[in-house]
Enzyme design. Structure first.
Site, PDB file in Angstrom:
ATOM      1  N   HIS A 201      -9.552 -17.467 -77.444  1.00 59.41           N
ATOM      2  CA  HIS A 201      -8.240 -17.399 -76.804  1.00 59.41           C
ATOM      3  C   HIS A 201      -8.095 -16.158 -75.919  1.00 59.41           C
ATOM      4  O   HIS A 201      -7.026 -15.895 -75.388  1.00 59.41           O
ATOM      5  CB  HIS A 201      -7.152 -17.400 -77.896  1.00 59.41           C
ATOM      6  CG  HIS A 201      -5.785 -17.700 -77.408  1.00 59.41           C
ATOM      7  ND1 HIS A 201      -4.737 -16.809 -77.522  1.00 59.41           N
ATOM      8  CD2 HIS A 201      -5.269 -18.796 -76.801  1.00 59.41           C
ATOM      9  CE1 HIS A 201      -3.647 -17.341 -77.020  1.00 59.41           C
ATOM     10  NE2 HIS A 201      -3.931 -18.542 -76.572  1.00 59.41           N
ATOM     11  N   LYS A 203      -8.281 -13.617 -72.761  1.00 62.69           N
ATOM     12  CA  LYS A 203      -8.186 -13.672 -71.299  1.00 62.69           C
ATOM     13  C   LYS A 203      -8.641 -12.321 -70.789  1.00 62.69           C
ATOM     14  O   LYS A 203      -7.922 -11.330 -70.897  1.00 62.69           O
ATOM     15  CB  LYS A 203      -6.757 -13.947 -70.824  1.00 62.69           C
ATOM     16  CG  LYS A 203      -6.250 -15.339 -71.161  1.00 62.69           C
ATOM     17  CD  LYS A 203      -5.614 -15.412 -72.506  1.00 62.69           C
ATOM     18  CE  LYS A 203      -4.988 -16.791 -72.706  1.00 62.69           C
ATOM     19  NZ  LYS A 203      -4.509 -16.972 -74.084  1.00 62.69           N
ATOM     20  N   ASP A 208     -17.472  -4.858 -62.363  1.00 63.75           N
ATOM     21  CA  ASP A 208     -18.367  -3.710 -62.179  1.00 63.75           C
ATOM     22  C   ASP A 208     -18.307  -2.711 -63.338  1.00 63.75           C
ATOM     23  O   ASP A 208     -18.701  -1.551 -63.179  1.00 63.75           O
ATOM     24  CB  ASP A 208     -18.055  -2.984 -60.859  1.00 63.75           C
ATOM     25  CG  ASP A 208     -18.441  -3.822 -59.639  1.00 63.75           C
ATOM     26  OD1 ASP A 208     -19.214  -4.783 -59.811  1.00 63.75           O
ATOM     27  OD2 ASP A 208     -17.955  -3.529 -58.539  1.00 63.75           O
ATOM     28  N   HIS A 386       5.413 -16.865 -72.253  1.00 62.91           N
ATOM     29  CA  HIS A 386       4.039 -16.910 -72.761  1.00 62.91           C
ATOM     30  C   HIS A 386       3.531 -15.507 -73.083  1.00 62.91           C
ATOM     31  O   HIS A 386       2.341 -15.277 -73.261  1.00 62.91           O
ATOM     32  CB  HIS A 386       3.130 -17.582 -71.724  1.00 62.91           C
ATOM     33  CG  HIS A 386       1.827 -18.062 -72.267  1.00 62.91           C
ATOM     34  ND1 HIS A 386       0.623 -17.478 -71.936  1.00 62.91           N
ATOM     35  CD2 HIS A 386       1.534 -19.054 -73.131  1.00 62.91           C
ATOM     36  CE1 HIS A 386      -0.369 -18.105 -72.561  1.00 62.91           C
ATOM     37  NE2 HIS A 386       0.158 -19.068 -73.290  1.00 62.91           N
ATOM     38  N   LYS A 388       2.790 -11.866 -74.980  1.00 63.66           N
ATOM     39  CA  LYS A 388       2.371 -11.394 -76.308  1.00 63.66           C
ATOM     40  C   LYS A 388       2.342  -9.869 -76.273  1.00 63.66           C
ATOM     41  O   LYS A 388       1.297  -9.258 -76.034  1.00 63.66           O
ATOM     42  CB  LYS A 388       0.985 -11.924 -76.684  1.00 63.66           C
ATOM     43  CG  LYS A 388       0.818 -13.458 -76.572  1.00 63.66           C
ATOM     44  CD  LYS A 388       0.195 -13.859 -75.294  1.00 63.66           C
ATOM     45  CE  LYS A 388      -0.296 -15.292 -75.246  1.00 63.66           C
ATOM     46  NZ  LYS A 388       0.531 -16.323 -75.732  1.00 63.66           N
ATOM     47  N   ASP A 393       8.833   2.039 -81.718  1.00 64.04           N
ATOM     48  CA  ASP A 393       9.321   3.422 -81.670  1.00 64.04           C
ATOM     49  C   ASP A 393       9.185   4.031 -80.279  1.00 64.04           C
ATOM     50  O   ASP A 393       9.192   5.258 -80.126  1.00 64.04           O
ATOM     51  CB  ASP A 393       8.592   4.290 -82.700  1.00 64.04           C
ATOM     52  CG  ASP A 393       9.030   3.978 -84.131  1.00 64.04           C
ATOM     53  OD1 ASP A 393       9.944   3.151 -84.297  1.00 64.04           O
ATOM     54  OD2 ASP A 393       8.451   4.549 -85.064  1.00 64.04           O
TER      55      ASP A 393
END
Length: 468
Positions: A201, A203, A208, A386, A388, A393
């Site tokens: 999952h 991404k 380089d 979508h 995450k 704090d």
């Protein structure tokens, strides 16, 4: 159609469901139980790596002291970081530059610019790579660099790219790009064993060995409408734009992301990578202190999950979470409720619509318990959320691919980065507040009056939460 034909179809469907259930059951695992006192143990000295490797104890302490002085009163630095080091194993690195990317078109533009500037290699890892306008744009850019002598290595998840025609990847391979299919659905093509329930999952785009992108964004035209303008743009066809968050990073932290990519390539038996400068000399690019956390279903437990639980236990003032797929396990649920009991401001921004019906309702089944405990819940409705991310704090931030659900913690390969300090933390707080302004708060009274069909969907979702 006669009754016999209908019954035959039903039996076939039931058999397929049973087979899938057995496959999933075989790969069942469990989340670790973190000892509550673990996050309260005396903290060991926390080492920090610079561009030349580990810094002295005095230099490491000076960097952490600077971070402490720049944020709100919190126990995160004194109680959590040494435990995070022990859990994760990857170092804190300083000297990094981080750019927050919050809109699909802008994120894609930054990624394409980095690809076009590549001179040595491109390593890309993605869950979804669609054969649409955006996917073709990336394909053209990658093929163009390959033809210029830049080696392109691509890991694509088999389930995530199930709807992408084989011809799309055959064209990439014909151009010289090395394409690796992660855990193929077809067992005859699997090189590293077959487990359809374990998915990649992540991404990740590394160019380089010097610049990297990571977060929640897949390669798909669902992001083409944009989602961070004053008024979100509806995509052609009337669908909501997708809202995501990614990072562009430079500095020593890129090497840690590169290690994760190469490790996955090796475990999936992708063959020997072409000789390239995958780990160029590290140079200082900025002042951010960061840590990479990669999790794999092959690990004894999710490193990201253990880190998050420890961080939540150390939080003192704020826990602000934004997540697309929220299905909490008992320990995560308890950590959020305990933080409120300590006087913390705990808020979650969640989607009001989703592309995963069961996950959506499984998560909503926990709203009553959270609202009763004082957790504040908000749903964004003008975009398909979508994201995450978390900011805790105001000084501990994380962005990555990990959802707050059982699948991410148990069955998926994921990657997040943690960024420490009040400067970047304030950017994350600003982004959270922008989502908050476009969201509707869910009250306990309102939730208690939801219709019966919504309650029924929640019960159904909870039955499947472990595998969702």
């Amino acid at each position: 159609m006669n009754l016999q034909s209908i019954w035959s179809g039903v039996r076939i469907s039931l058999a397929l469901c049973l087979a899938l259930f057995l496959v999933l059951l075989i790969s069942c695992s469990s989340l670790p139980t973190l000892v509550p006192d673990m996050a309260r143990a005396p903290a060991a000295p926390v080492p920090v790596d610079g561009v030349q490797g580990p810094l002295s104890a005095a230099r490491s302490k000076a960097i952490l002291d600077r971070l402490k002085s720049g944020g709100a009163p919190t126990n995160i630095f004194s109680l959590h970081l040494a435990i995070e080091e022990a859990i994760v194993g990857s170092p804190l690195t300083e000297g990094n530059k981080v750019e927050l990317l919050q809109d699909g078109p802008n994120t894609y533009q930054a990624m394409i610019e980095a690809i076009n500037a590549a001179r040595d290699h491109i390593n890309m890892e993605t869950y979804i790579l669609d054969d649409d306008e955006v996917g073709q744009r990336f394909a053209e850019a990658l093929i163009a660099r390959q033809r210029k002598g830049v080696q392109v290595n691509l890991i694509r998840d088999s389930v995530g790219t199930l709807g992408t025609p084989p011809e799309f990847f055959e064209r990439l391979s014909a151009a010289g790009i090395k394409v690796l299919e992660y855990n193929p659905v077809n067992p005859l093509t699997a090189k590293a064993g077959w487990d359809v329930n374990q998915r990649d999952h992540r991404k990740l785009l590394i160019v380089d060995g010097q610049v990297a992108f990571l977060g929640g964004i897949n390669i798909s035209s669902v992001y083409s409408g944009g989602s961070f303008s004053v008024r979100s743009k509806v995509r052609p066809g009337g669908e909501l734009p997708w809202r995501d968050t990614d990072l562009r990073v430079e500095g020593p932290v890129v090497a840690e992301l590169q290690k994760l990519f190469i490790e996955t390539w090796a475990k999936q038996k992708g063959g020997e990578l072409a000789a390239r400068h995958y780990f160029p000399p590290s140079t200082r690019k900025g002042g951010e202190v960061m840590r990479v956390i990669g999790s794999s279903p092959e690990d004894p437990y999710s490193l990201i999950y253990a880190t998050l639980i420890s961080t939540l236990g150390s939080a003192q003032t704020e826990i602000w979470l934004t997540n697309a797929y929220f299905v909490p396990d008992p320990q995560l649920l308890a950590a959020l409720k305990d933080a409120v009991a300590r006087g913390g401001d705990v808020r979650l921004v969640l989607p009001s619509s989703t592309d995963s019906w069961l996950v959506f309702h499984a998560g909503r089944a926990y709203y009553s318990e959270l609202l009763q405990a004082g957790v504040r819940l908000f749903e964004r409705g003008d975009a398909l959320l979508h994201v995450k991310t978390a900011v805790i704090d105001g000084v501990w931030s994380t962005v990555g691919s990990t959802n707050l659900d059982w699948r991410s913690f148990l069955h998926n390969q994921e990657v997040n980065v943690v960024v420490l300090g009040g400067g970047f933390g304030e950017k994350m707080r600003t982004a959270f507040q922008a989502d908050l302004a476009k969201s509707k708060e869910i009250t306990l009274e309102e939730w208690r009056n939801r219709p019966l069909d919504a309650r029924a969907k929640e019960r159904l979702g909870r039955l499947w939460e472990y595998w969702l």
